[in-house]
Design an enzyme around this catalytic site. Structure first.
Site, PDB file in Angstrom:
ATOM      1  N   TYR A   1      15.116 152.358  35.906  1.00 13.33           N
ATOM      2  CA  TYR A   1      16.130 151.465  35.336  1.00 13.33           C
ATOM      3  C   TYR A   1      17.426 151.529  36.147  1.00 13.33           C
ATOM      4  CZ  TYR A   1      20.056 150.109  32.332  1.00 13.33           C
ATOM      5  OH  TYR A   1      21.229 149.549  31.866  1.00 13.33           O
TER       6      TYR A   1
ATOM      7  N   ASP B   1      26.821 152.852  33.810  1.00 10.85           N
ATOM      8  CA  ASP B   1      27.299 154.079  34.479  1.00 10.85           C
ATOM      9  C   ASP B   1      26.127 154.904  35.016  1.00 10.85           C
ATOM     10  OD1 ASP B   1      26.234 154.957  32.077  1.00 10.85           O
ATOM     11  OD2 ASP B   1      27.930 156.234  31.533  1.00 10.85           O
ATOM     12  N   GLU B   2      24.897 154.537  34.618  1.00 13.89           N
ATOM     13  CA  GLU B   2      23.742 155.348  35.033  1.00 13.89           C
ATOM     14  C   GLU B   2      23.487 155.261  36.537  1.00 13.89           C
ATOM     15  OE1 GLU B   2      20.412 155.210  32.318  1.00 13.89           O
ATOM     16  OE2 GLU B   2      21.705 154.659  30.651  1.00 13.89           O
TER      17      GLU B   2
HETATM   18  P1  NAD Z   1      19.095 144.217  25.692  1.00 14.79           P
HETATM   19  O1  NAD Z   1      17.792 144.756  26.201  1.00 14.79           O
HETATM   20  O2  NAD Z   1      19.449 144.390  24.272  1.00 14.79           O
HETATM   21  O3  NAD Z   1      19.156 142.645  26.002  1.00 14.79           O
HETATM   22  C1  NAD Z   1      18.734 142.093  27.217  1.00 14.79           C
HETATM   23  C2  NAD Z   1      18.640 140.577  27.016  1.00 14.79           C
HETATM   24  O4  NAD Z   1      18.212 140.013  28.268  1.00 14.79           O
HETATM   25  C3  NAD Z   1      17.587 140.169  25.970  1.00 14.79           C
HETATM   26  O5  NAD Z   1      18.110 139.152  25.148  1.00 14.79           O
HETATM   27  C4  NAD Z   1      16.435 139.640  26.804  1.00 14.79           C
HETATM   28  O6  NAD Z   1      15.681 138.632  26.142  1.00 14.79           O
HETATM   29  C5  NAD Z   1      17.158 139.086  28.024  1.00 14.79           C
HETATM   30  N1  NAD Z   1      16.300 139.070  29.214  1.00 14.79           N
HETATM   31  C6  NAD Z   1      15.529 140.085  29.679  1.00 14.79           C
HETATM   32  N2  NAD Z   1      14.848 139.669  30.772  1.00 14.79           N
HETATM   33  C7  NAD Z   1      15.218 138.381  30.998  1.00 14.79           C
HETATM   34  C8  NAD Z   1      14.857 137.423  31.994  1.00 14.79           C
HETATM   35  N3  NAD Z   1      13.970 137.699  32.936  1.00 14.79           N
HETATM   36  N4  NAD Z   1      15.440 136.199  31.946  1.00 14.79           N
HETATM   37  C9  NAD Z   1      16.346 135.893  30.963  1.00 14.79           C
HETATM   38  N5  NAD Z   1      16.682 136.758  29.982  1.00 14.79           N
HETATM   39  C10 NAD Z   1      16.137 137.992  30.003  1.00 14.79           C
HETATM   40  O7  NAD Z   1      20.196 144.834  26.660  1.00 14.79           O
HETATM   41  P2  NAD Z   1      21.679 145.301  26.338  1.00 14.79           P
HETATM   42  O8  NAD Z   1      21.640 146.692  25.871  1.00 14.79           O
HETATM   43  O9  NAD Z   1      22.349 144.260  25.545  1.00 14.79           O
HETATM   44  O10 NAD Z   1      22.299 145.315  27.808  1.00 14.79           O
HETATM   45  C11 NAD Z   1      22.857 144.136  28.382  1.00 14.79           C
HETATM   46  C12 NAD Z   1      23.325 144.456  29.788  1.00 14.79           C
HETATM   47  O11 NAD Z   1      24.301 145.490  29.741  1.00 14.79           O
HETATM   48  C13 NAD Z   1      22.223 144.936  30.712  1.00 14.79           C
HETATM   49  O12 NAD Z   1      22.439 144.383  31.975  1.00 14.79           O
HETATM   50  C14 NAD Z   1      22.416 146.453  30.738  1.00 14.79           C
HETATM   51  O13 NAD Z   1      21.969 146.989  31.966  1.00 14.79           O
HETATM   52  C15 NAD Z   1      23.910 146.556  30.587  1.00 14.79           C
HETATM   53  N6  NAD Z   1      24.389 147.793  29.934  1.00 14.79           N
HETATM   54  C16 NAD Z   1      23.873 148.199  28.740  1.00 14.79           C
HETATM   55  C17 NAD Z   1      24.371 149.341  28.131  1.00 14.79           C
HETATM   56  C18 NAD Z   1      23.857 149.820  26.788  1.00 14.79           C
HETATM   57  O14 NAD Z   1      24.256 150.888  26.329  1.00 14.79           O
HETATM   58  N7  NAD Z   1      23.009 149.067  26.105  1.00 14.79           N
HETATM   59  C19 NAD Z   1      25.389 150.081  28.751  1.00 14.79           C
HETATM   60  C20 NAD Z   1      25.882 149.627  29.987  1.00 14.79           C
HETATM   61  C21 NAD Z   1      25.388 148.482  30.553  1.00 14.79           C
HETATM   62  P1  TYD Z   2      18.964 155.999  25.145  1.00 15.36           P
HETATM   63  O1  TYD Z   2      19.507 155.390  23.903  1.00 15.36           O
HETATM   64  O2  TYD Z   2      17.570 155.640  25.560  1.00 15.36           O
HETATM   65  O3  TYD Z   2      20.003 155.661  26.302  1.00 15.36           O
HETATM   66  P2  TYD Z   2      20.070 156.224  27.836  1.00 15.36           P
HETATM   67  O4  TYD Z   2      18.857 156.979  28.150  1.00 15.36           O
HETATM   68  O5  TYD Z   2      20.150 154.959  28.624  1.00 15.36           O
HETATM   69  O6  TYD Z   2      21.305 157.041  27.888  1.00 15.36           O
HETATM   70  O7  TYD Z   2      19.038 157.565  25.002  1.00 15.36           O
HETATM   71  C1  TYD Z   2      20.250 158.225  24.753  1.00 15.36           C
HETATM   72  C2  TYD Z   2      20.005 159.729  24.808  1.00 15.36           C
HETATM   73  O8  TYD Z   2      19.149 160.087  23.703  1.00 15.36           O
HETATM   74  C3  TYD Z   2      19.262 160.173  26.064  1.00 15.36           C
HETATM   75  O9  TYD Z   2      19.752 161.450  26.437  1.00 15.36           O
HETATM   76  C4  TYD Z   2      17.815 160.291  25.613  1.00 15.36           C
HETATM   77  C5  TYD Z   2      17.939 160.702  24.167  1.00 15.36           C
HETATM   78  N1  TYD Z   2      16.858 160.215  23.246  1.00 15.36           N
HETATM   79  C6  TYD Z   2      16.191 161.131  22.427  1.00 15.36           C
HETATM   80  O10 TYD Z   2      16.453 162.337  22.437  1.00 15.36           O
HETATM   81  N2  TYD Z   2      15.231 160.621  21.583  1.00 15.36           N
HETATM   82  C7  TYD Z   2      14.910 159.302  21.533  1.00 15.36           C
HETATM   83  O11 TYD Z   2      13.995 158.900  20.762  1.00 15.36           O
HETATM   84  C8  TYD Z   2      15.600 158.394  22.403  1.00 15.36           C
HETATM   85  C9  TYD Z   2      15.269 156.932  22.392  1.00 15.36           C
HETATM   86  C10 TYD Z   2      16.586 158.903  23.234  1.00 15.36           C
END
Ligand code: NAD
Ligand code: TYD
Length: 349
Positions: A156, A132-133
């Site tokens: 990002y 959603d970012e």
């Molecule tokens: P994460 O960082 O935990 O995992 C990313 C994975 O991708 C890792 O296993 C890493 O080894 C692999 N990877 C990175 N670069 C690579 C490359 N060049 N080739 C092959 N593998 C590679 O991420 P996540 O939090 O699980 O997020 C997964 C997806 O969901 C991402 O696309 C992210 O943008 C999206 N997303 C995440 C969130 C969240 O809150 N974490 C929310 C919305 C969408």
């Molecule tokens: P984060 O987990 O990095 O997710 P995103 O920035 O993608 O939303 O951060 C969540 C919220 O928490 C964001 O507003 C930044 C804040 N934050 C802190 O205040 N301290 C921290 O150490 C981190 C990692 C995030």
């Protein structure tokens, strides 16, 4: 069916891989992951020996390797999660984000297109998992809709927005069958402890300062990772081709309120005197360009596919804290070695 899941060793990907391997016996699930600092095969112990699962170590940026992989396997569908995913790192090293998130996605799209079958009636989906970012930052009012104009504000989110546009462009230009999902902040087991919730849990556990950026008033909409995984399953199988679906938790929290809730919960779990963990809260310099508020309107996915969040925040946080406390080895492993090398906190305490 041969399904390729990229980034399956990461946080969300590992939940999606587990779900698909355990639920769809007749599918062959390929997990392609480079195993960066965020990828961990420990996350997949439960399914590593399943006969419908195969792990492939590889980089989505390696174009020749990706083309070869698709040529050999002719995947029937792709769920693309591999990405560099942490905003703070993107501020430090934007190029890594542009490379993996944009060029890596393009390699997959090109390879998928090249291996496209002539049977155009067959459903053969490229499901792009996004955030959603891409919509930017909200004030006090309103929520992100699928029609909200893109306004990414960190390297990002700019790299994810760019990859979303590429996926959409490949649909319109080359008629690839795509779906895009944009989800709010996830939490749950297996999340690398650089993101807010696992970082706070880890720091409380180790009695280390809890860094709160700025005044802690920024708002995020939190969704339990298994609910996200269920939504991805639905959209992959039933989503309308060429459409975007927003996924969210209907669960907005100010960072500081969330952190205080975790402090209270962990004081109880660790048998500490009430108030002990809250004293660890340390206000630090704000993140540059810190988005104020994210909130998702997920009416479309609810109306079209019948999805809605099922795990309450109380329950989800409880399960998450329990998991991190029960998996100290996992935490110790990921926070040593490479982690130290990669983990440079740029904010002054
Ligand atoms: P994460 O960082 O935990 O995992 C990313 C994975 O991708 C890792 O296993 C890493 O080894 C692999 N990877 C990175 N670069 C690579 C490359 N060049 N080739 C092959 N593998 C590679 O991420 P996540 O939090 O699980 O997020 C997964 C997806 O969901 C991402 O696309 C992210 O943008 C999206 N997303 C995440 C969130 C969240 O809150 N974490 C929310 C919305 C969408
Ligand atoms: P984060 O987990 O990095 O997710 P995103 O920035 O993608 O939303 O951060 C969540 C919220 O928490 C964001 O507003 C930044 C804040 N934050 C802190 O205040 N301290 C921290 O150490 C981190 C990692 C995030």
């Amino acid at each position: 069916m041969k399904i390729l899941i990229t980034g399956g060793a990461g946080f969300i990907g590992s939940h999606v891989v587990r779900r698909f391997v355990k639920k769809y016996y007749d599918y062959m699930i390929f997990n392609l992951d480079k195993l960066t600092y965020a990828g961990n095969l420990e996350n997949l112990k439960e399914v590593e020996d399943a006969i419908n699962y195969k792990f492939i170590k590889g980089d989505i940026c390696d174009r020749e390797f990706i083309f070869n992989l698709f040529e050999v396997n002719k995947f029937d569908g792709v769920i693309h999660l591999a990405a560099e995913s942490h905003v703070d790192r993107s501020i430090e090293h934007p190029m890594d984000f542009l490379t993996t998130n944009i060029f890596g996605t393009m390699n997959l799209l090109d390879a998928f297109r090249k291996s496209m079958s002539s049977d155009i009636d067959k459903r053969r989906i490229f499901h792009h998992v996004s955030t959603d970012e891409v919509y930017g930052s909200l004030g006090d009012e309103g929520k992100f809709l699928e029609t909200t104009p893109y306004d990414p504000r960190s390297p990002y989110s700019a790299s994810k927005a760019s990859s979303d546009h590429l996926v959409s462009a490949y649909h319109h230009t080359y008629h690839i069958q795509v779906v895009i999902t944009n989800c709010s902040n996830n939490y749950g087991p297996n999340q690398f402890p650089e993101k807010l919730i696992p970082l706070v849990i880890n720091n409380i556990k180790n009695s280390k300062p809890i860094p709160v950026y700025g005044k802690g008033e920024n708002i995020r909409d939190w969704l339990y990772v298994e609910d996200h995984s269920a939504a991805l399953d639905l959209v992959f199988h039933k989503g309308r081709i060429g459409e975007t679906y927003n996924i969210g938790g209907l669960n907005e929290w100010k960072n500081i309120e969330l952190i205080k809730t975790l402090c209270i919960m962990m004081d109880k779990k660790l048998n500490r005197v009430p108030g002990y963990s809250e004293k660890l809260i340390t206000y630090v310099t704000d993140r540059p360009g810190h988005d104020m508020r994210y909130a998702i309107d997920c009416t479309k996915i609810k109306n079209d596919l019948g999805w809605e969040p099922t795990v309450s925040f109380d329950k989800g946080l409880e399960m998450t804290v329990e998991w991190y406390l029960a998996n100290s080895d996992w935490l110790n492993n990921v926070t040593s070695g490479n982690y130290q090398q990669y983990y440079k906190k740029q904010y002054e305490y």
